[in-house]
Design a protein around this motif. Structure first.
Motif, PDB file in Angstrom:
ATOM      1  N   ALA A 172      -8.001  12.417  13.223  1.00  0.00           N
ATOM      2  CA  ALA A 172      -9.278  11.700  13.249  1.00  0.00           C
ATOM      3  C   ALA A 172     -10.086  11.944  11.975  1.00  0.00           C
ATOM      4  CB  ALA A 172     -10.086  12.119  14.477  1.00  0.00           C
ATOM      5  N   VAL A 173      -9.977  13.133  11.405  1.00  0.00           N
ATOM      6  CA  VAL A 173     -10.682  13.449  10.159  1.00  0.00           C
ATOM      7  C   VAL A 173     -10.140  12.587   9.028  1.00  0.00           C
ATOM      8  CG1 VAL A 173     -11.214  15.262   8.476  1.00  0.00           C
ATOM      9  CG2 VAL A 173     -11.138  15.808  10.929  1.00  0.00           C
ATOM     10  N   LEU A 174      -8.818  12.457   8.977  1.00  0.00           N
ATOM     11  CA  LEU A 174      -8.199  11.627   7.948  1.00  0.00           C
ATOM     12  C   LEU A 174      -8.579  10.163   8.135  1.00  0.00           C
ATOM     13  CD1 LEU A 174      -6.290  11.121   5.597  1.00  0.00           C
ATOM     14  CD2 LEU A 174      -4.379  11.176   7.203  1.00  0.00           C
ATOM     15  N   SER A 183       2.995   8.942  11.566  1.00  0.00           N
ATOM     16  CA  SER A 183       2.019   8.059  12.201  1.00  0.00           C
ATOM     17  C   SER A 183       1.329   7.127  11.214  1.00  0.00           C
ATOM     18  CB  SER A 183       0.965   8.894  12.935  1.00  0.00           C
ATOM     19  OG  SER A 183       0.131   9.599  12.011  1.00  0.00           O
ATOM     20  N   LEU A 184       1.405   7.418   9.925  1.00  0.00           N
ATOM     21  CA  LEU A 184       0.749   6.602   8.908  1.00  0.00           C
ATOM     22  C   LEU A 184       1.609   5.445   8.410  1.00  0.00           C
ATOM     23  CD1 LEU A 184      -0.816   9.540   6.886  1.00  0.00           C
ATOM     24  CD2 LEU A 184      -2.111   7.721   8.025  1.00  0.00           C
ATOM     25  N   LEU A 185       2.860   5.365   8.861  1.00  0.00           N
ATOM     26  CA  LEU A 185       3.753   4.305   8.409  1.00  0.00           C
ATOM     27  C   LEU A 185       3.419   2.968   9.068  1.00  0.00           C
ATOM     28  CD1 LEU A 185       7.218   6.101   8.461  1.00  0.00           C
ATOM     29  CD2 LEU A 185       5.956   5.334   6.425  1.00  0.00           C
ATOM     30  N   ALA A 218       0.822  -1.204   0.000  1.00  0.00           N
ATOM     31  CA  ALA A 218       0.000   0.000   0.000  1.00  0.00           C
ATOM     32  C   ALA A 218       0.858   1.257   0.000  1.00  0.00           C
ATOM     33  CB  ALA A 218      -0.913   0.002   1.221  1.00  0.00           C
ATOM     34  N   VAL A 219       0.489   2.213  -0.853  1.00  0.00           N
ATOM     35  CA  VAL A 219       1.195   3.479  -1.004  1.00  0.00           C
ATOM     36  C   VAL A 219       0.226   4.616  -0.714  1.00  0.00           C
ATOM     37  CG1 VAL A 219       2.462   4.977  -2.593  1.00  0.00           C
ATOM     38  CG2 VAL A 219       2.665   2.482  -2.795  1.00  0.00           C
ATOM     39  N   LEU A 220       0.683   5.589   0.066  1.00  0.00           N
ATOM     40  CA  LEU A 220      -0.082   6.820   0.281  1.00  0.00           C
ATOM     41  C   LEU A 220       0.686   7.977  -0.335  1.00  0.00           C
ATOM     42  CD1 LEU A 220      -2.355   8.540   1.596  1.00  0.00           C
ATOM     43  CD2 LEU A 220      -0.875   8.743   3.597  1.00  0.00           C
ATOM     44  N   GLU A 221       0.040   8.688  -1.249  1.00  0.00           N
ATOM     45  CA  GLU A 221       0.632   9.914  -1.768  1.00  0.00           C
ATOM     46  C   GLU A 221      -0.106  11.096  -1.173  1.00  0.00           C
ATOM     47  OE1 GLU A 221       1.901  12.372  -5.763  1.00  0.00           O
ATOM     48  OE2 GLU A 221       0.278  10.896  -5.888  1.00  0.00           O
ATOM     49  N   VAL A 222       0.623  11.927  -0.451  1.00  0.00           N
ATOM     50  CA  VAL A 222       0.068  13.131   0.159  1.00  0.00           C
ATOM     51  C   VAL A 222       0.325  14.300  -0.789  1.00  0.00           C
ATOM     52  CG1 VAL A 222       0.179  14.675   2.146  1.00  0.00           C
ATOM     53  CG2 VAL A 222       0.496  12.211   2.457  1.00  0.00           C
ATOM     54  N   GLY A 223      -0.730  15.030  -1.129  1.00  0.00           N
ATOM     55  CA  GLY A 223      -0.600  16.090  -2.126  1.00  0.00           C
ATOM     56  C   GLY A 223      -0.479  15.481  -3.505  1.00  0.00           C
ATOM     57  N   CYS A 224      -1.513  14.753  -3.935  1.00  0.00           N
ATOM     58  CA  CYS A 224      -1.403  13.934  -5.144  1.00  0.00           C
ATOM     59  C   CYS A 224      -1.393  14.744  -6.432  1.00  0.00           C
ATOM     60  CB  CYS A 224      -2.536  12.915  -5.197  1.00  0.00           C
ATOM     61  SG  CYS A 224      -4.205  13.625  -5.256  1.00  0.00           S
ATOM     62  N   GLY A 225      -1.810  16.018  -6.387  1.00  0.00           N
ATOM     63  CA  GLY A 225      -1.853  16.794  -7.616  1.00  0.00           C
ATOM     64  C   GLY A 225      -2.712  16.110  -8.650  1.00  0.00           C
ATOM     65  N   CYS A 269      -7.202   2.118  -6.423  1.00  0.00           N
ATOM     66  CA  CYS A 269      -7.016   3.526  -6.054  1.00  0.00           C
ATOM     67  C   CYS A 269      -8.149   4.047  -5.170  1.00  0.00           C
ATOM     68  CB  CYS A 269      -6.939   4.403  -7.300  1.00  0.00           C
ATOM     69  SG  CYS A 269      -5.602   3.993  -8.430  1.00  0.00           S
ATOM     70  N   HIS A 270      -7.764   4.695  -4.103  1.00  0.00           N
ATOM     71  CA  HIS A 270      -8.699   5.391  -3.220  1.00  0.00           C
ATOM     72  C   HIS A 270      -8.249   6.848  -3.150  1.00  0.00           C
ATOM     73  CE1 HIS A 270     -10.329   5.954   1.167  1.00  0.00           C
ATOM     74  NE2 HIS A 270     -11.046   6.598   0.276  1.00  0.00           N
ATOM     75  N   ILE A 271      -8.969   7.734  -3.849  1.00  0.00           N
ATOM     76  CA  ILE A 271      -8.570   9.134  -4.011  1.00  0.00           C
ATOM     77  C   ILE A 271      -9.629  10.036  -3.375  1.00  0.00           C
ATOM     78  CG2 ILE A 271      -7.754  10.860  -5.651  1.00  0.00           C
ATOM     79  CD1 ILE A 271      -6.280   8.193  -5.898  1.00  0.00           C
ATOM     80  N   PHE A 272      -9.192  11.046  -2.602  1.00  0.00           N
ATOM     81  CA  PHE A 272     -10.160  11.943  -1.970  1.00  0.00           C
ATOM     82  C   PHE A 272      -9.504  13.275  -1.622  1.00  0.00           C
ATOM     83  CE2 PHE A 272      -8.251   9.125   1.155  1.00  0.00           C
ATOM     84  CZ  PHE A 272      -7.820   9.978   2.166  1.00  0.00           C
ATOM     85  N   GLN A 273     -10.336  14.250  -1.302  1.00  0.00           N
ATOM     86  CA  GLN A 273      -9.854  15.581  -0.903  1.00  0.00           C
ATOM     87  C   GLN A 273      -9.633  15.608   0.604  1.00  0.00           C
ATOM     88  OE1 GLN A 273     -12.608  18.747  -1.682  1.00  0.00           O
ATOM     89  NE2 GLN A 273     -11.140  20.377  -1.243  1.00  0.00           N
ATOM     90  N   HIS A 274      -8.506  16.203   1.011  1.00  0.00           N
ATOM     91  CA  HIS A 274      -8.212  16.296   2.442  1.00  0.00           C
ATOM     92  C   HIS A 274      -7.134  17.347   2.679  1.00  0.00           C
ATOM     93  CE1 HIS A 274      -7.860  15.126   6.613  1.00  0.00           C
ATOM     94  NE2 HIS A 274      -6.554  14.975   6.473  1.00  0.00           N
ATOM     95  N   ASP A 275      -7.215  17.981   3.830  1.00  0.00           N
ATOM     96  CA  ASP A 275      -6.219  18.959   4.273  1.00  0.00           C
ATOM     97  C   ASP A 275      -5.276  18.258   5.252  1.00  0.00           C
ATOM     98  OD1 ASP A 275      -4.739  21.020   5.344  1.00  0.00           O
ATOM     99  OD2 ASP A 275      -6.449  22.232   5.969  1.00  0.00           O
ATOM    100  N   LEU A 276      -4.006  18.147   4.893  1.00  0.00           N
ATOM    101  CA  LEU A 276      -3.024  17.451   5.728  1.00  0.00           C
ATOM    102  C   LEU A 276      -2.925  18.048   7.120  1.00  0.00           C
ATOM    103  CD1 LEU A 276      -0.740  15.354   6.018  1.00  0.00           C
ATOM    104  CD2 LEU A 276       0.810  17.024   4.964  1.00  0.00           C
ATOM    105  N   THR A 277      -3.252  19.319   7.283  1.00  0.00           N
ATOM    106  CA  THR A 277      -3.140  19.955   8.595  1.00  0.00           C
ATOM    107  C   THR A 277      -4.367  19.740   9.468  1.00  0.00           C
ATOM    108  OG1 THR A 277      -4.034  22.092   7.840  1.00  0.00           O
ATOM    109  CG2 THR A 277      -1.673  21.731   7.555  1.00  0.00           C
ATOM    110  N   ALA A 278      -5.381  19.047   8.954  1.00  0.00           N
ATOM    111  CA  ALA A 278      -6.583  18.756   9.748  1.00  0.00           C
ATOM    112  C   ALA A 278      -6.264  17.686  10.796  1.00  0.00           C
ATOM    113  CB  ALA A 278      -7.708  18.288   8.839  1.00  0.00           C
ATOM    114  N   PRO A 279      -7.096  17.551  11.836  1.00  0.00           N
ATOM    115  CA  PRO A 279      -6.847  16.523  12.859  1.00  0.00           C
ATOM    116  C   PRO A 279      -6.777  15.125  12.252  1.00  0.00           C
ATOM    117  CG  PRO A 279      -8.499  18.087  13.619  1.00  0.00           C
ATOM    118  CD  PRO A 279      -8.242  18.418  12.186  1.00  0.00           C
TER     119      PRO A 279
END
Length: 367
Positions: A202-204, A248-250, A142-149, A190-200
């Motif tokens: 728990a939201v993520l 924390s996501l690793l 599993a790969v997570l890309e933060v700020g996927c553009g 693929c699981h793609i969604f909108q999110h703000d990395l600076t949010a808590p």
């Protein structure tokens, strides 16, 4: 909020030429040729190119120019409208060849080749972590890309490693739309969604827990977490918390992949080489003490040292472990490092070149 590198034409005095990497035509003359109304032109006159900006002098001399910072009220407005500016950025470039797939990621992070391994979860099992069940058995890594553009990181990897699973999010709604509309998008992988990395966090977690039905079991921890040109777009006051989320996501055995703009990169020096009159009202420099700037489209960028990033990662590990200790869980241990790398960009045809500087690093969760 991934984006194409700032490849604005720059040159530094006394640069030595290198092999050309461009087939661009030479610049047109400063004025268009006279037009004879009795003749039939074969093509429209070329628009005159803007003069090249020359980075003359030492780094310290360049940084001493145009170094007045914008008013705090103006900076606060930029932070509050960041979402709007990034949406405009992606809308503006959506129909252009601006975005390019990142085929260089395997060269820069050879460990990504592990995506070709048949099954996920073996690292977690070897390390004895009870969270390994958060990933579906029998699925790829599993790969997570933060700020996927636009998906420039994940889709080349999906093409090469079709058994891998990819989760990605971006702050800009338009970026997510572009990623989802990519011809290579596959909800099975693929699981793609909108999110703000600076949010808590728990939201993520809530969003991670709701993948498309085709995707199968949600992924809550990852074999790879990538943050490529992401933290530089954030409010510096929120960078530490964002890094904590990344760590924390690793999953056990997972790797954090990081790349961003380095201090004294040509893009930073360019801000100080622009005519000061153009920025008299609202300068590009946004802080008297931090290397924080705004681009012409009002998106923000920050320039890091290797020590900056090292401090962010070390602080994130400490914060994550404080929470894990309070919950009676084993602490996280990372091994790896970060360095500044330089890339010489040259274009002989147009007579320009520059030195790009990036902070580049990776860390592996060994426990």
């Amino acid at each position: 909020m991934a984006q194409k590198l700032d490849m604005a034409p720059l040159t530094r005095a006394n640069d030595q030429p290198a092999a050309s990497t461009s087939t661009s035509p030479p610049p047109s003359s400063s004025s268009a040729p006279a037009f004879d109304s009795t003749s039939t032109p074969t093509s429209a006159p070329k628009k005159a190119r803007k003069p090249r900006i020359v980075l003359e002098g030492t780094t310290d001399e360049i940084l001493a120019r145009n170094n007045k910072a914008a008013e705090p009220r103006f900076v606060d407005k930029l932070f509050s409208t960041a979402g709007k500016q990034w949406n405009q950025f992606y809308k503006h470039h959506a129909a252009t060849p601006f975005f390019k797939d990142r085929h260089w990621t395997l060269r820069e992070w050879p460990q990504l080749a592990a995506l070709g391994n048949a099954a996920a979860g073996h690292d977690a099992d070897e390390l004895g972590d009870s969270t390994s069940g958060s990933r579906a058995k029998g699925k790829g890594k599993a790969v997570l890309e933060v700020g996927c553009g636009t998906g420039a990181f994940i889709y080349p990897l999906l093409e090469q490693y079709p058994s891998a699973r990819f989760v990605a999010f971006d702050f800009a709604k338009k970026a997510v739309e572009l990623t989802l509309s990519n011809a290579n998008h596959d909800p099975v992988h693929c699981h793609i969604f909108q999110h703000d990395l600076t949010a808590p966090r728990a939201v993520l977690d809530g969003k991670l827990a709701q993948p498309p039905p085709e995707f199968g079991e949600p992924v809550l921890e990852f074999d790879f977490v990538s943050a490529v040109f992401v933290l530089s777009a954030l409010d510096p006051a929120k960078q530490a918390k964002a890094m904590q989320t990344l760590v924390s996501l690793l999953a056990p055995g997972g790797s954090l992949l990081f790349r961003d703009y380095a201090l004294h990169d040509a893009a930073q020096l360019r801000f100080h080489s622009l005519p000061s009159a153009s920025y008299a009202a609202n300068p590009s420099l946004l802080s008297d003490s931090l290397p924080l700037y705004r681009r012409g489209d009002n998106t923000l960028t920050y320039f890091f040292t290797a020590d900056d990033v090292r401090t962010l990662v070390d602080g994130a590990v400490e914060a994550v472990n404080a929470e894990r200790r309070s919950e009676g869980r084993n602490v996280v241990v990372l091994e790896g490092g970060v360095e500044v790398v330089e890339r010489e960009m040259q274009n002989r045809a147009e007579q320009w070149g520059c030195t790009r500087r990036f902070v580049h690093g990776s860390w592996r969760r060994v426990r």
